[in-house]
Design an enzyme around this catalytic site. Structure first.
Site, PDB file in Angstrom:
ATOM      1  N   CYS A 107      -0.426   7.008   8.360  1.00  0.00           N
ATOM      2  CA  CYS A 107      -0.980   5.814   7.912  1.00  0.00           C
ATOM      3  C   CYS A 107      -1.979   5.948   6.674  1.00  0.00           C
ATOM      4  O   CYS A 107      -1.790   6.872   5.779  1.00  0.00           O
ATOM      5  CB  CYS A 107      -1.195   4.756   8.947  1.00  0.00           C
ATOM      6  SG  CYS A 107      -2.701   5.473  10.174  1.00  0.00           S
ATOM      7  N   ARG A 108      -3.116   5.286   6.806  1.00  0.00           N
ATOM      8  CA  ARG A 108      -4.393   5.767   5.861  1.00  0.00           C
ATOM      9  C   ARG A 108      -5.123   6.585   6.797  1.00  0.00           C
ATOM     10  O   ARG A 108      -5.813   7.578   6.064  1.00  0.00           O
ATOM     11  CB  ARG A 108      -4.962   4.537   5.559  1.00  0.00           C
ATOM     12  CG  ARG A 108      -6.831   4.848   5.233  1.00  0.00           C
ATOM     13  CD  ARG A 108      -6.984   4.010   3.785  1.00  0.00           C
ATOM     14  NE  ARG A 108      -8.540   4.166   4.056  1.00  0.00           N
ATOM     15  CZ  ARG A 108      -9.206   2.902   3.622  1.00  0.00           C
ATOM     16  NH1 ARG A 108      -8.345   1.996   3.103  1.00  0.00           N
ATOM     17  NH2 ARG A 108     -10.335   2.920   3.577  1.00  0.00           N
ATOM     18  N   LYS A 109      -5.608   6.301   8.038  1.00  0.00           N
ATOM     19  CA  LYS A 109      -6.588   7.246   8.522  1.00  0.00           C
ATOM     20  C   LYS A 109      -6.231   7.462  10.065  1.00  0.00           C
ATOM     21  O   LYS A 109      -7.209   7.980  10.877  1.00  0.00           O
ATOM     22  CB  LYS A 109      -7.854   6.410   8.594  1.00  0.00           C
ATOM     23  CG  LYS A 109      -7.989   5.129   9.043  1.00  0.00           C
ATOM     24  CD  LYS A 109      -9.334   4.599   8.704  1.00  0.00           C
ATOM     25  CE  LYS A 109      -9.357   2.925   9.276  1.00  0.00           C
ATOM     26  NZ  LYS A 109     -10.613   2.432   8.836  1.00  0.00           N
ATOM     27  N   GLY A 110      -4.689   7.347  10.543  1.00  0.00           N
ATOM     28  CA  GLY A 110      -4.586   7.770  11.596  1.00  0.00           C
ATOM     29  C   GLY A 110      -4.574   6.801  12.980  1.00  0.00           C
ATOM     30  O   GLY A 110      -4.852   6.793  13.945  1.00  0.00           O
ATOM     31  N   VAL A 111      -4.877   5.637  12.477  1.00  0.00           N
ATOM     32  CA  VAL A 111      -5.145   4.389  13.210  1.00  0.00           C
ATOM     33  C   VAL A 111      -3.932   3.608  13.696  1.00  0.00           C
ATOM     34  O   VAL A 111      -3.165   3.511  14.490  1.00  0.00           O
ATOM     35  CB  VAL A 111      -6.355   3.527  12.931  1.00  0.00           C
ATOM     36  CG1 VAL A 111      -6.225   2.240  13.980  1.00  0.00           C
ATOM     37  CG2 VAL A 111      -7.573   4.103  12.994  1.00  0.00           C
ATOM     38  N   THR A 112      -3.292   2.892  12.431  1.00  0.00           N
ATOM     39  CA  THR A 112      -2.046   2.255  12.778  1.00  0.00           C
ATOM     40  C   THR A 112      -0.922   2.903  12.896  1.00  0.00           C
ATOM     41  O   THR A 112       0.207   2.572  13.577  1.00  0.00           O
ATOM     42  CB  THR A 112      -1.926   1.134  11.695  1.00  0.00           C
ATOM     43  OG1 THR A 112      -1.612   1.795  10.446  1.00  0.00           O
ATOM     44  CG2 THR A 112      -2.946   0.225  11.531  1.00  0.00           C
ATOM     45  N   ARG A 157       0.825  -1.272   0.060  1.00  0.00           N
ATOM     46  CA  ARG A 157      -0.196   0.081  -0.033  1.00  0.00           C
ATOM     47  C   ARG A 157       0.839   1.210  -0.073  1.00  0.00           C
ATOM     48  O   ARG A 157       0.509   2.360  -0.636  1.00  0.00           O
ATOM     49  CB  ARG A 157      -0.937  -0.060   1.273  1.00  0.00           C
ATOM     50  CG  ARG A 157      -1.972  -1.006   0.970  1.00  0.00           C
ATOM     51  CD  ARG A 157      -2.782  -1.287   2.438  1.00  0.00           C
ATOM     52  NE  ARG A 157      -3.365  -0.050   2.770  1.00  0.00           N
ATOM     53  CZ  ARG A 157      -3.901  -0.109   4.267  1.00  0.00           C
ATOM     54  NH1 ARG A 157      -3.668  -1.088   4.884  1.00  0.00           N
ATOM     55  NH2 ARG A 157      -4.398   0.975   4.502  1.00  0.00           N
ATOM     56  N   SER A 180      -3.838  11.740   7.638  1.00  0.00           N
ATOM     57  CA  SER A 180      -2.952  10.491   7.039  1.00  0.00           C
ATOM     58  C   SER A 180      -3.325  10.632   5.406  1.00  0.00           C
ATOM     59  O   SER A 180      -3.419  11.446   4.694  1.00  0.00           O
ATOM     60  CB  SER A 180      -3.071   9.396   7.784  1.00  0.00           C
ATOM     61  OG  SER A 180      -2.553   9.105   8.917  1.00  0.00           O
TER      62      SER A 180
END
Length: 303
Positions: free
Chosen positions: A254-259, A193, A281
């Site tokens: 990351c993609r949305k601030g989670v991982t 990704r 992100s």
């Protein structure tokens, strides 16, 4: 120089608690205003149902933390932080005050997926006494520890949230950083990704790829096969291998601030508590940033 180093070495609150410690706390009846447990599970739509699973079985005394409710629902981007007032109201209703030790877990098969996001949310809203259950619900079950289907009804408490802007980065700050390079930027998504060779899962109108100048450290690498956090020594070696200097400022994305919060947690376990998370992100960057700041090998199918 030595004096400066000792001054920086502050005592950090423990970011991880063991299943054994939590099981003993539950057994000793310690859950209450001083200790609250949260199930922060979230799954992709159409896979598992987090709230339903919580209602079927959870750590005795745990409340369900619904990350879909505790976010900025007005934002066009995914999973953005709620306001101070929204967060304070939400966690207050879960019986959490500024004096509560909060332990967060999730039920993901990895051992840990969304819990670090909630750990970081408490910290970004000024709460220091928060820990992640090392090994998660997966290992709690594996060890045969007690579960219940009884919903928790904690007595509401008053929580005062104060946003700590040093732990949060905005689009404008990350854009400015491309020029100033004051912060190192680390992306926690999978290599495919990040490179743009694999699609973004469940995403409409979001190609894969990464922010120019960011380094890739997939969050899965921070966990053992059994779902526990790797040791600080192993984590340090991983940052070194990627030439990420933990003595210097660091932004996680990351993609949305989670991982990205897994990077903040891993660095914290190495003694670095000040990693900032870029909340928007890639979900925001892809839609807002100049094309030359987006790096991707993705080839859109010609219609």
């Amino acid at each position: 120089m030595r004096r400066a180093e000792t001054m920086v070495h502050q005592v950090l609150y423990r970011a991880l608690v063991s299943t054994k410690w939590l099981a003993e706390s539950v057994r000793a009846g310690k859950l209450g205003p001083g200790l609250r447990v949260l199930d922060a599970s979230w799954y992709s739509p159409g896979t598992r149902e987090a709230r339903k699973e919580y209602l079927e079985r959870h750590v005795p005394g745990a409340s369900f933390f619904d990350i879909e409710e505790c976010r900025n629902t007005e934002s066009p981007y995914e999973m953005m932080l709620p306001s101070e007032a929204h967060f304070a109201d939400y966690v207050g209703r879960l019986g959490i005050s500024n004096q509560t030790h909060v332990v967060v877990y999730d039920g993901d098969n990895l051992g840990c997926f969304y819990a670090p996001r909630v750990w970081w949310m408490f910290r970004v809203f000024g709460h220091r006494t928060v820990s992640v259950l090392n090994g998660g619900f997966r290992n709690w079950l594996k060890e045969g520890l007690p579960v219940t289907s009884e919903p928790s009804r904690p007595e509401p408490a008053v929580f005062k949230a104060t946003l700590d802007r040093s732990l949060l980065k905005t689009y404008e700050q990350v854009l400015e950083n491309l020029e100033s390079k004051r912060f190192q930027l680390v992306d926690s998504r999978s290599q495919g990704r990040y490179l743009g060779t694999e699609p973004e899962p469940d995403a409409v109108g979001l190609d894969p790829g990464h922010i120019r100048g960011s380094v890739n450290m997939p969050f899965l690498d921070f966990l053992t096969a059994d779902g526990f956090e790797k040791t600080p020594e192993e984590l340090r070696a991983m940052f070194e291998a990627k030439k990420v200097n933990l003595a210097q400022p660091l932004i996680a994305t990351c993609r949305k601030g989670v991982t990205a919060c897994h990077i903040a947690l891993a660095a914290y376990l190495c003694g670095k508590p000040d990693v900032a998370v870029y909340d928007g992100s890639w979900s925001e960057w892809f839609r807002r940033a100049p094309p030359e700041t987006r790096v991707s090998q993705w080839k859109r199918e010609k219609a």
